[in-house]
Design an enzyme around this catalytic site. Sequence first.
Site, mmCIF file in Angstrom:
data_model
loop_
_atom_site.group_PDB
_atom_site.id
_atom_site.type_symbol
_atom_site.label_atom_id
_atom_site.label_comp_id
_atom_site.label_asym_id
_atom_site.label_seq_id
_atom_site.Cartn_x
_atom_site.Cartn_y
_atom_site.Cartn_z
ATOM 1 N N ASP A 249 -12.554 6.877 74.772
ATOM 2 C CA ASP A 249 -12.244 7.723 73.504
ATOM 3 C C ASP A 249 -11.940 9.224 74.058
ATOM 4 O OD1 ASP A 249 -13.510 5.298 73.057
ATOM 5 O OD2 ASP A 249 -14.026 5.936 71.011
ATOM 6 N N HIS A 251 -10.477 11.182 71.039
ATOM 7 C CA HIS A 251 -10.817 11.525 69.652
ATOM 8 C C HIS A 251 -10.142 12.982 69.153
ATOM 9 C CE1 HIS A 251 -12.198 8.092 67.735
ATOM 10 N NE2 HIS A 251 -13.090 8.019 68.653
ATOM 11 N N ASP A 278 -8.506 5.022 70.680
ATOM 12 C CA ASP A 278 -9.131 6.137 70.062
ATOM 13 C C ASP A 278 -8.860 7.671 70.594
ATOM 14 O OD1 ASP A 278 -10.499 3.941 68.661
ATOM 15 O OD2 ASP A 278 -12.593 4.764 68.811
ATOM 16 N N ASP A 281 -7.923 11.023 65.514
ATOM 17 C CA ASP A 281 -9.208 10.971 64.424
ATOM 18 C C ASP A 281 -10.301 11.817 65.046
ATOM 19 O OD1 ASP A 281 -7.999 9.589 62.364
ATOM 20 O OD2 ASP A 281 -8.870 7.539 62.943
ATOM 21 N N ARG A 282 -10.973 12.243 64.215
ATOM 22 C CA ARG A 282 -12.261 13.089 64.266
ATOM 23 C C ARG A 282 -11.760 14.321 64.809
ATOM 24 N NH1 ARG A 282 -16.727 10.805 62.243
ATOM 25 N NH2 ARG A 282 -17.561 8.863 63.058
ATOM 26 N N ASN A 310 -9.920 0.797 67.514
ATOM 27 C CA ASN A 310 -9.802 0.663 66.283
ATOM 28 C C ASN A 310 -9.586 1.691 65.347
ATOM 29 O OD1 ASN A 310 -12.387 2.044 67.168
ATOM 30 N ND2 ASN A 310 -12.954 1.731 65.255
ATOM 31 N N HIS A 311 -9.408 3.198 66.202
ATOM 32 C CA HIS A 311 -8.783 4.115 65.512
ATOM 33 C C HIS A 311 -7.534 4.325 65.503
ATOM 34 C CE1 HIS A 311 -12.335 6.511 63.726
ATOM 35 N NE2 HIS A 311 -12.933 5.756 64.862
ATOM 36 N N HIS A 359 -10.721 -1.837 74.264
ATOM 37 C CA HIS A 359 -11.315 -0.769 73.715
ATOM 38 C C HIS A 359 -12.865 -1.244 73.102
ATOM 39 C CE1 HIS A 359 -12.224 2.985 71.549
ATOM 40 N NE2 HIS A 359 -12.550 2.103 70.299
ATOM 41 N N ARG A 407 -22.277 -2.124 63.307
ATOM 42 C CA ARG A 407 -21.194 -1.534 62.720
ATOM 43 C C ARG A 407 -20.877 -2.240 61.342
ATOM 44 N NH1 ARG A 407 -18.130 2.078 66.136
ATOM 45 N NH2 ARG A 407 -18.842 1.731 68.300
ATOM 46 N N HIS A 434 -15.398 2.860 73.009
ATOM 47 C CA HIS A 434 -15.780 2.701 71.612
ATOM 48 C C HIS A 434 -17.049 3.162 71.026
ATOM 49 C CE1 HIS A 434 -15.553 0.554 67.927
ATOM 50 N NE2 HIS A 434 -16.154 -0.567 68.101
#
Length: 513
Positions: A249, A251, A278, A281-282, A310-311, A359, A407, A434
């Site tokens: 990730d 991000h 990923d 995002d963030r 997943n993002h 991921h 989660r 992840h």
Amino acid sequence: MSSISAADKAKALEYKDQGNEFIKRQDFTKAAELYTKAIELDDTISIFFSNRALAHLKQDTFQLSLNDCSKAIELDSKNIKAYHRRGLSYVGLLEFKKARNDLQMVLRSKPGDAAADRALQICDKFIREERFKKAIGSDDSHGTVNYCQSLNLDTYDANTDLAKYDGPKLELEQLTNDKSEPAGAIIKNISPEFVSAMVNDVFLKGKNIPRKYAAAIISHADRLFRQEPTILELSNVKSPAHTISICGDTHGQFYDVLNIFRKFGKVKEHHTYLFNGDFVDRGSWSCEVALLLYCLKILYPKNIYLNRGNHESNNMNKIYGFEDECKYKYSQRLFDMFSQSFESLPLGAVINDDYLVMHGGLPSDENCTLADLKKINRFSQPPKEGAFMELLWSDPFEGKGFGPSQRGLGSAFGSDITENFLRKNKLRKVFRSHEVRMGGVKFEHNGKLVTVFSAPNYCDSQNNLGAIIHIVPGRGKLNQNENDDADLLVETFEAVEHPPIKPMAYSQGGLGF
């Protein structure tokens, strides 16, 4: 507990206060541990559970947060923070109707609460979109229009951003279909010099490239992604000087992505990168990260690959900031194009017939094979169950078999599941991402599964290292950062400075994760 001594009550309160201090320091793992100690001594106090729920919420373990909130509400039906946090937990679990019920409860008790009101608006938006999709009989929020494959460059010519742009120029070609209709675009003159200038003269100066350029980059990259299989097959066994580097990730941490290339080498003929999902995002430079990786894909199509995380999905992008960042820096249409390009991304890779890279985690159907994964039709938003979703969402745990996901999405899988999958498919290891790992990387499941995370000091708060795994047959380094494989180099790195812009700075979600 049947009877709790005064000493235990006092010690539990002490643990709770210590947990609160770690919340302030943004050390949510330690905070959760301390709230757990408080609960072990006194499980009758609602606030202990709602505080631990906050710590879980901050770590994206939404099911654990939900469980704690429900217990807090059971102990004290007037614990409004527990309702608010449970509402946010439901949002994280994509259960928007249930989230709405809790958020409405908060607003009845605290009319005008800005955070709850904004979260409720987000839930209502998702619910309306879901109703619309059902009404038109489609699971695709884009309807029938594919903006990447029907891009008409002429529609961007009136934009003032193009007239004012004084940065590096691109030569674009309008593609058409057999009916002479616009069918996307390709870039004819992309070069290392353009990428360097885009980074240094545009992005690092806080500017944007023209929307026409961004649209063409996305359309061209999408065309390349669509030509790739669902599970990539990469190899450097016959090229001993060739390195394949796996990044976890990132991000939207653009400055750390630049540092990866600066520290470990640029994408080139003998250095292939695989970014394992990923990448948006963030962080508040997700557009810059995505456009850079897409430009590199166009420039070096056989030396950089992007797995889907997943993002790279609509729901996550609407919650965690990428959609709002796209709208702020470019336009809603550009986000829609990115979203559709994410649907084209591969779901995993096999390297040297030894390593499976995805991921999230392994499928919960033990009969599912690598051959089955290769047959997944990936060109859609992730479903709510099945191998497609689990490749993006699932996590390992220390037990055996399968367990519930902390989660709330995907499943938890044990070391026996990893071992059995590898044996059946004649593989050596699983690489996945992840999850934050404080050391950047962690060898798990008896060394057969490796988690690599490449966003150091994640969200400017976690103080974790980033890591990268290089696949270098015969040139590895044993015992380096836990490494037990002579074909691997495992390196870590620290975060670098970036401008004082906080994570999710452009987000209008206000969900407080």
